[in-house]
Every structure is written in C-alpha cells, then in structure tokens.
Design an enzyme around this catalytic site. Structure first.
Site, PDB file in Angstrom:
ATOM      1  N   VAL A  15     -23.821 -20.637 -11.322  1.00 23.80           N
ATOM      2  CA  VAL A  15     -24.957 -20.763 -10.402  1.00 23.80           C
ATOM      3  C   VAL A  15     -25.807 -21.976 -10.758  1.00 23.80           C
ATOM      4  CG1 VAL A  15     -26.997 -19.618  -9.459  1.00 23.80           C
ATOM      5  CG2 VAL A  15     -24.959 -18.278 -10.014  1.00 23.80           C
ATOM      6  N   ARG A  65     -24.022 -26.384 -27.826  1.00 24.53           N
ATOM      7  CA  ARG A  65     -24.291 -27.813 -28.029  1.00 24.53           C
ATOM      8  C   ARG A  65     -23.038 -28.674 -27.835  1.00 24.53           C
ATOM      9  NH1 ARG A  65     -29.040 -29.056 -31.024  1.00 24.53           N
ATOM     10  NH2 ARG A  65     -30.247 -27.181 -31.582  1.00 24.53           N
ATOM     11  N   GLY A  70     -26.016 -13.280  -2.684  1.00 27.20           N
ATOM     12  CA  GLY A  70     -25.670 -14.687  -2.549  1.00 27.20           C
ATOM     13  C   GLY A  70     -26.480 -15.432  -1.514  1.00 27.20           C
ATOM     14  N   LYS A  78     -28.708  -4.670  -7.293  1.00 25.13           N
ATOM     15  CA  LYS A  78     -29.173  -5.289  -6.056  1.00 25.13           C
ATOM     16  C   LYS A  78     -29.834  -4.270  -5.143  1.00 25.13           C
ATOM     17  CE  LYS A  78     -25.530  -8.794  -6.306  1.00 25.13           C
ATOM     18  NZ  LYS A  78     -24.226  -9.240  -5.769  1.00 25.13           N
ATOM     19  N   LYS A 122     -30.035 -10.289 -11.354  1.00 25.20           N
ATOM     20  CA  LYS A 122     -30.325  -9.012 -10.679  1.00 25.20           C
ATOM     21  C   LYS A 122     -30.571  -7.867 -11.658  1.00 25.20           C
ATOM     22  CE  LYS A 122     -26.534 -10.206  -9.601  1.00 25.20           C
ATOM     23  NZ  LYS A 122     -25.590 -11.253 -10.033  1.00 25.20           N
ATOM     24  N   VAL A 135     -29.685 -11.268  -5.006  1.00 23.82           N
ATOM     25  CA  VAL A 135     -29.194 -10.252  -4.072  1.00 23.82           C
ATOM     26  C   VAL A 135     -28.340 -10.894  -2.981  1.00 23.82           C
ATOM     27  CG1 VAL A 135     -29.833  -8.422  -2.459  1.00 23.82           C
ATOM     28  CG2 VAL A 135     -31.249  -8.849  -4.475  1.00 23.82           C
ATOM     29  N   PHE A 148     -26.633 -23.023 -17.492  1.00 22.40           N
ATOM     30  CA  PHE A 148     -25.916 -24.004 -16.682  1.00 22.40           C
ATOM     31  C   PHE A 148     -24.474 -23.538 -16.461  1.00 22.40           C
ATOM     32  CE2 PHE A 148     -24.337 -28.339 -15.605  1.00 22.40           C
ATOM     33  CZ  PHE A 148     -25.236 -28.595 -14.588  1.00 22.40           C
TER      34      PHE A 148
END
Length: 404
Positions: free
Chosen positions: A14, A40, A126, A197, A97, A124, A11
């Site tokens: 992205v 945590r 965005g 990529k 990637k 790859v 998290f």
C-alpha cells in the site's frame, strides 16, 4: 515547496501504491518527505535513500510534517504511532483495519480532545469509498443493513475455485503471487480481515462501537469439493459475506460464507473486487463495487484521505443508536465428516439431511450460539455455509432435491 508534508510509516504494497499515485498526481499540494521503515538493507530504488529513516521519532518530532500516514502491519505499534501523532496535532491517515477496529472508541476521543482528524478509508474495502458515503451521503438515512464482500483476497480465491476449478491451495498461491493475499493468509481466508472492516463500518452506519471480538467469523479455509459441488448443482456460488442487520432495536452481526443465488448482486462480483450493499428506509438498497485489494486501488484510497485532509475534512461520529446485539437463529448448510460429531438436538428444525460414506450434510435452522459450539467442538471436520438471498434469508432446501 509543498504546503502539506507527509511522514510515511511503512513502505509495503500500500505504501508503494500511495507513493506512485501521489508522485504521478499533479493536482495535490503534498509530498512525502520522510519514510520510516524497519529493514535498512532492502533495495528501495529508484527512490532516494535520503527519504528513508529508521527512527519513528524523526517523523513524530518533525514540526514541518503536518500529515502522518500509517501503513504498517503491526496493529499495536500502529496505534502508538497514531496516538502520538494526534497528541502532537498531526493529522493522520491509516489503512490498518485491525488497529482502527480494536481502538476506535479511544481514537474518536483522541480526535476530539486534540481537535485533530484521523481518516481511514483505505482500511475498508480498498478503492470503494464506504466510510465517506456512510459519513456524508447517508448521514440522513436510516440504515437498516450493511452487507457485502469485504475481502478481495478470499473473493479472488473463491472465483478461482468456481470459475477455473482450481484447488484451494492453487488459488491461494495465485492470490499470494498477485499480491492479493499475505504469506500468512489467516486474516483473509479466516474471515478476520472482513470482521475488522465490519466493526469500523458499524460505527459509521449505526453509530455504535462493537469490538471485533464480539462479531462471529467463519472463513473459507474449510470449504471442500463437496460444498462447491452442492453449489454448482443449484446454480449457487459461495461468497464470504460480512453482514450487519437490524430489526427494531436489535442488530445481528456475522462474517461467514454464504450461498448466493444469481438474483443477488454479490453473485456477479468476482476476483479481487469488493461489493457493499447498503439498505435504508429511504433509498432502499444501494450497491457499491470496486477493487478491494492491490497496491494502486488501496493506495488511491489513502491518497483520497490525504487530499481530504488538505481541505480540512474530518469524520462526523453520530450519536449511538439504542441497538442490542442479538444472536438469533439462521438457516445454514452444515457439512460434516461424521454425523456423530454433530449434536442434532441443537437445531430448531432440519429441512434436509444427507449421510454418505465419506461425508454428509444437513440444512437446518440453528441459533448462532449453538452453531458456535458445534464448530468449536468439531473444528476442521465440519464446514458451515449460511443460506442467503438478495434481501432476506432464503431456504436452500427449496432449490434442492432430496437424497434417498
């Protein structure tokens, strides 16, 4: 209740982008039901604490979860998660990637063995749908070359160097502050990220598997004021370019800084934007431009993969083309502190040379294997920039004047 239930690993930038794009999208019958994280104690508000778990098995063994989204930094752990998910018949989306590039042949086998798809558009460039275009639109095209700016972080830094006259350190810090570069920027500025990529793109463009270790990469971390001044005097810019080019049955691969002239589409691509140029027999050169870094652009790419899975989409992996990797000769600009650190006999030809009190440079043609040896021996005392034009290599020397 949503038909598609997502188990999310990670998290960070992205992951948050995916959560925002998904929760503000009313057209997709999918929801994130569990988020697996390591820390945590980190504040995740305003998201309910009930969604967060700390044991990967809670997602992997949950029969109600039918889509796994993997967005963690650790490539080894990511591969383990993806492999177990596919084995359990859970469709997977990944934006890792490095993990995909280093394990793509095995990942293809796992998809075929368990008849379960893995999508990785977010890995790859965005928000640019590179893989989808190569897989679908260009499926019947005979692609000869794919090249471009594959890393938004390095492009952002180069933009600041050229347009605002910032120092490398200032530009890097600003990129990090804006979330375009990691605390350890080596993967971006060292050319490793675009190399991963490019490895993935090669599979979809040419049908061949090339491990990232077999692709030459040289980053932007050694770019000096002299290199920038050289470019500005000749109305050139420096761009970190990833390139896969074919001639007959041979393919050349590299990631390296290139001098770009104003006729090249890459010249006008700035900040965190990426640009992919696809050359083929029928369509000639096509240009794809979009944001290559940032939470929401990459989150959108991941969301698009999730949406595709709800429509039973999967990649088609074409049969391998009979291509042999070659390390041919290229023309380069090589800047050095001491000319005695350079074995000039390795150059096939030298069209220009300048030696000053504190630095010098030469422009010449050299085999890639010989260039690697020079860079390895001289390390931080040198920098190389390849010369390039829109469709073919150009000689920078034709645009320059001679020094006495």
């Amino acid at each position: 209740m949503s038909k598609y239930k997502i188990g999310l690993f990670g998290f960070g930038c992205v992951g948050k982008g995916l959560y925002e794009t998904l929760t503000t999208n009313n057209d997709l019958d999918a929801e994130i039901v569990k988020i697996c994280v390591k820390n945590r104690d980190k504040d995740r508000s305003p998201i309910s604490k009930d969604k967060f778990i700390y044991d990967p098995e809670e997602i992997l063994n949950d029969e109600n979860i039918n889509i796994v989204v993997e967005l963690i930094d650790d490539a080894k752990a990511a591969f383990d998660i993806v492999k177990k998910s596919l084995e359990k018949g859970k469709a997977v989306v990944s934006a890792n990637k490095k993990m995909v590039a280093e394990n793509l042949p095995e990942l293809i086998e796992l998809q075929q063995k368990y008849n379960t798809p893995l999508l990785y558009e977010g890995a790859v460039c965005g928000s640019i749908p590179v893989i989808r275009n190569l897989n679908d639109y260009y499926a019947s095209e005979q692609i000869t070359e794919v090249k471009g700016i594959f890393n938004g972080s390095s492009n952002y830094i180069l933009t600041k160097l050229f347009q605002e006259g910032q120092s490398y350190a200032e530009a890097l810090k600003e990129a990090q502050d804006n979330g375009f570069a990691e605390t350890d920027p080596t993967l971006d500025v060292g050319g490793f990220d675009p190399k991963f990529k490019l490895s993935i793109v090669i599979q979809h463009a040419f049908g061949i598997a090339v491990h990232p270790e077999n692709i030459f990469n040289w980053g932007i971390q050694n770019i000096s004021d002299q290199d920038i001044e050289f470019a500005k005097e000749r109305d050139l810019k420096i761009k970190l370019v990833a390139k896969a080019s074919t001639i007959d049955d041979q393919i050349s691969l590299l990631v390296a800084p290139h001098y770009i002239d104003s006729d090249n589409p890459l010249y006008h691509v700035e900040n965190e934007f990426n640009c992919v140029l696809i050359n083929g027999k029928y369509a000639s050169e096509q240009t794809l431009i979009g944001k290559g870094a940032g939470s929401l652009p990459t989150g959108l790419a991941v969301l698009a993969d999730v949406a595709s899975l709800t429509k039973d989409y999967s990649y088609n992996y074409n049969e391998s083309r009979p291509l042999t990797i070659t390390e041919g000769a290229s023309e380069v600009y090589l800047r050095f502190d001491d000319v005695n650190d350079i074995d000039l006999s390795l150059f096939e030809s030298i069209s220009e040379k300048f030696i000053g009190q504190k630095h010098g440079y030469l422009i010449g043609k050299i085999e890639l294997s010989d260039l690697k040896n020079i860079l390895k021996e001289a390390d931080h005392k040198v920098n190389v920039v390849f010369t390039s034009g829109k469709d073919a290599e150009i000689e920078v020397s034709k645009l320059t004047y001679s020094y006495a």
